[in-house]
Design a protein around this motif. Structure first.
Motif, PDB file in Angstrom:
ATOM      1  N   PRO A 199      39.867  26.987  41.795  1.00 17.71           N
ATOM      2  CA  PRO A 199      38.565  26.668  42.394  1.00 17.71           C
ATOM      3  C   PRO A 199      37.410  26.515  41.419  1.00 17.71           C
ATOM      4  N   THR A 200      37.463  27.165  40.256  1.00 17.88           N
ATOM      5  CA  THR A 200      36.355  27.042  39.303  1.00 17.88           C
ATOM      6  C   THR A 200      36.737  26.280  38.035  1.00 17.88           C
ATOM      7  N   LYS A 201      37.966  26.434  37.567  1.00 18.39           N
ATOM      8  CA  LYS A 201      38.390  25.729  36.360  1.00 18.39           C
ATOM      9  C   LYS A 201      38.725  24.266  36.631  1.00 18.39           C
ATOM     10  N   LYS A 202      38.977  23.935  37.910  1.00 16.55           N
ATOM     11  CA  LYS A 202      39.295  22.568  38.314  1.00 16.55           C
ATOM     12  C   LYS A 202      40.500  22.013  37.549  1.00 16.55           C
ATOM     13  N   GLU A 258      44.990  34.678  35.766  1.00 15.08           N
ATOM     14  CA  GLU A 258      45.154  35.428  37.009  1.00 15.08           C
ATOM     15  C   GLU A 258      43.834  35.722  37.714  1.00 15.08           C
ATOM     16  N   GLN A 259      42.738  35.172  37.244  1.00 16.63           N
ATOM     17  CA  GLN A 259      41.430  35.436  37.855  1.00 16.63           C
ATOM     18  C   GLN A 259      40.993  34.291  38.762  1.00 16.63           C
ATOM     19  N   PRO A 260      40.218  34.511  39.796  1.00 16.60           N
ATOM     20  CA  PRO A 260      39.694  35.801  40.259  1.00 16.60           C
ATOM     21  C   PRO A 260      40.681  36.571  41.135  1.00 16.60           C
ATOM     22  N   ILE A 261      41.744  35.881  41.576  1.00 19.54           N
ATOM     23  CA  ILE A 261      42.832  36.542  42.290  1.00 19.54           C
ATOM     24  C   ILE A 261      44.142  35.939  41.793  1.00 19.54           C
ATOM     25  N   TYR A 262      45.237  36.641  42.023  1.00 23.19           N
ATOM     26  CA  TYR A 262      46.531  36.112  41.614  1.00 23.19           C
ATOM     27  C   TYR A 262      46.750  34.751  42.252  1.00 23.19           C
ATOM     28  N   PHE A 263      47.303  33.823  41.477  1.00 22.38           N
ATOM     29  CA  PHE A 263      47.426  32.446  41.952  1.00 22.38           C
ATOM     30  C   PHE A 263      48.324  32.326  43.176  1.00 22.38           C
ATOM     31  N   GLN A 264      49.287  33.204  43.293  1.00 19.48           N
ATOM     32  CA  GLN A 264      50.150  33.169  44.476  1.00 19.48           C
ATOM     33  C   GLN A 264      49.349  33.476  45.737  1.00 19.48           C
ATOM     34  N   PHE A 265      48.283  34.255  45.591  1.00 18.45           N
ATOM     35  CA  PHE A 265      47.475  34.575  46.759  1.00 18.45           C
ATOM     36  C   PHE A 265      46.667  33.355  47.207  1.00 18.45           C
ATOM     37  N   GLU A 270      38.480  31.515  28.722  1.00 16.31           N
ATOM     38  CA  GLU A 270      39.228  32.016  29.876  1.00 16.31           C
ATOM     39  C   GLU A 270      38.367  33.045  30.593  1.00 16.31           C
ATOM     40  N   TRP A 271      38.732  34.330  30.538  1.00 14.44           N
ATOM     41  CA  TRP A 271      37.924  35.419  31.077  1.00 14.44           C
ATOM     42  C   TRP A 271      38.036  36.599  30.124  1.00 14.44           C
ATOM     43  N   ALA A 272      37.041  37.470  30.163  1.00 12.72           N
ATOM     44  CA  ALA A 272      37.088  38.699  29.374  1.00 12.72           C
ATOM     45  C   ALA A 272      37.085  39.881  30.342  1.00 12.72           C
ATOM     46  N   TYR A 273      38.136  40.698  30.284  1.00 16.66           N
ATOM     47  CA  TYR A 273      38.240  41.852  31.191  1.00 16.66           C
ATOM     48  C   TYR A 273      39.309  42.794  30.684  1.00 16.66           C
ATOM     49  N   ASP A 274      39.217  44.042  31.089  1.00 12.99           N
ATOM     50  CA  ASP A 274      40.277  45.007  30.792  1.00 12.99           C
ATOM     51  C   ASP A 274      40.201  46.231  31.709  1.00 12.99           C
ATOM     52  N   ARG A 275      39.490  47.271  31.301  1.00 10.01           N
ATOM     53  CA  ARG A 275      39.591  48.565  31.971  1.00 10.01           C
ATOM     54  C   ARG A 275      39.125  48.575  33.433  1.00 10.01           C
ATOM     55  N   LYS A 276      38.078  47.852  33.748  1.00 11.71           N
ATOM     56  CA  LYS A 276      37.502  47.939  35.089  1.00 11.71           C
ATOM     57  C   LYS A 276      37.760  46.705  35.944  1.00 11.71           C
ATOM     58  N   SER A 277      38.666  45.869  35.510  1.00  4.74           N
ATOM     59  CA  SER A 277      38.937  44.647  36.258  1.00  4.74           C
ATOM     60  C   SER A 277      39.674  44.944  37.564  1.00  4.74           C
TER      61      SER A 277
END
Length: 343
Positions: free
Chosen positions: A169-172, A90-97, A305-312
């Motif tokens: 856009p980044t993972k291609k 779902e990073q950096p934005i939701y894929f639907q967006f 993938e990505w590492a994130y949680d509380r402040k994402s």
């Protein structure tokens, strides 16, 4: 699912050899022996052995064993899964967006006023910083402009064409290649044990339906998501359903139990999410009279993938992390519990 197919083939060969050997020695294979061999097949091969995998298998075994005090009738084996961040990235934005942004650019020639009107101006100029300043109102304008004003059939065709070629856009990778292999196996494992699997997502219901069945094995009628209002039009003998520029259901947070009740009519016994937006769905599941399983996917793998949680800014996992820890719900660490991330 590819891993599962291999397991079945290997298991079949092994059983055939085993049975042939038994026949050669005039001994009959027993039901117990068949059961022992079947149990050796790993239902979750992309999950590392550990407490998370063990907890899942022990739960499924317990509630599907007729002699168990926790046996759940098949009709009540409802499993609900969030989509963004739970079944795919779902990073950096939701894929639907990403889909909505591409639609704005495609539609721009028909709307010359967008060149000087926000939030469309920011999209056309690829100015994400300015776009984020437009807030929820601006994002809603984009969604309404790109998701309404068509028929349901037209919108399905737009999504189908886009999802077939659109890349991250980044993972291609194709977006449909960014689904989580361990979760695909979990979905199949549950279905193999007579659970009915549903998507319950804040994403658009008609954005997910065109591809969810092929990618997840979840039929269209088992996809629940946010939706715009629609209306039926006889259309001079060629009936259509129009998508209107108005929100019908926001299937996020408190909307998830509402959507579950509206479309399923039963409380889940198994629910999986990854963010604070899933708390209400997991609480609703926890309130079931049957034994339940609550699972959170924790994004802890910055390399794969990505590492994130509380402040994402996407998929914030803060209050839900505290509540899951406090209540002893299962938290799957992507880094520690998964052998692979993508298929």
């Amino acid at each position: 699912m590819k891993f599962k197919a291999i397991n079945i083939i290997v298991l079949s060969i092994f059983l055939c050899s085993f049975i042939a050997c038994k026949q050669n020695t005039t001994e009959a294979i027993t039901e117990a022996e068949v059961t022992t061999v079947v149990e050796q097949a790993d239902p979750l091969p992309s999950w590392n052995d550990g407490k998370t995998k063990k907890a899942i298998i022990e739960y499924v075994t317990d509630v599907t064993t007729k002699e168990s005090a926790n046996f759940i009738p098949i009709a009540d084996r409802i499993a609900t899964f969030d989509n963004d961040g739970t079944l795919w990235s779902e990073q950096p934005i939701y894929f639907q967006f990403f889909f909505a942004l591409d639609r704005i650019k495609t539609m721009a020639p028909e709307h010359p006023e967008w060149k000087s009107k926000q939030p469309f101006k920011a999209v056309l100029e690829n100015n994400m910083e300015e776009l984020m300043k437009q807030g929820e109102k601006g994002l809603l304008q984009i969604v309404m402009a790109t998701h309404a004003g068509t028929t349901t059939d037209e919108f399905e065709n737009l999504v189908t064409d886009w999802i077939a070629t659109a890349q991250h856009p980044t993972k291609k990778k194709l977006f449909t290649e960014m689904v989580f292999q361990p979760m695909l196996e979990l979905l199949q494992y549950l279905r193999d044990n007579d659970f009915k699997t549903f998507i319950v997502s804040g994403g658009g219901i008609e954005f997910m339906r065109p591809w969810a069945e092929e990618v997840y094995g979840i039929p269209k009628n088992q996809v629940i998501g946010s939706s715009v209002k629609t209306e039926y039009d006889y259309n001079n003998g060629s009936p259509i359903i129009k998508r209107l520029p108005a929100i019908d259901l926001v299937d996020d947070k408190e909307g998830k139990p509402v959507g579950i009740n509206r479309y399923i009519g039963r409380k889940p016994v198994f629910a999986a999410g990854n963010s604070d937006g899933d708390i209400q769905m997991l609480r609703w599941t926890d309130a079931n009279k049957h034994k339940t399983f609550k699972l959170y996917v924790h994004h802890t793998d910055a390399n794969r993938e990505w590492a994130y949680d509380r402040k994402s800014h996407i998929g914030t996992f803060d209050k839900a992390l505290d509540e899951a820890t406090e209540k002893g719900w299962t938290i799957a660490s992507m880094k520690d519990d998964w052998k692979v991330v993508y298929p």
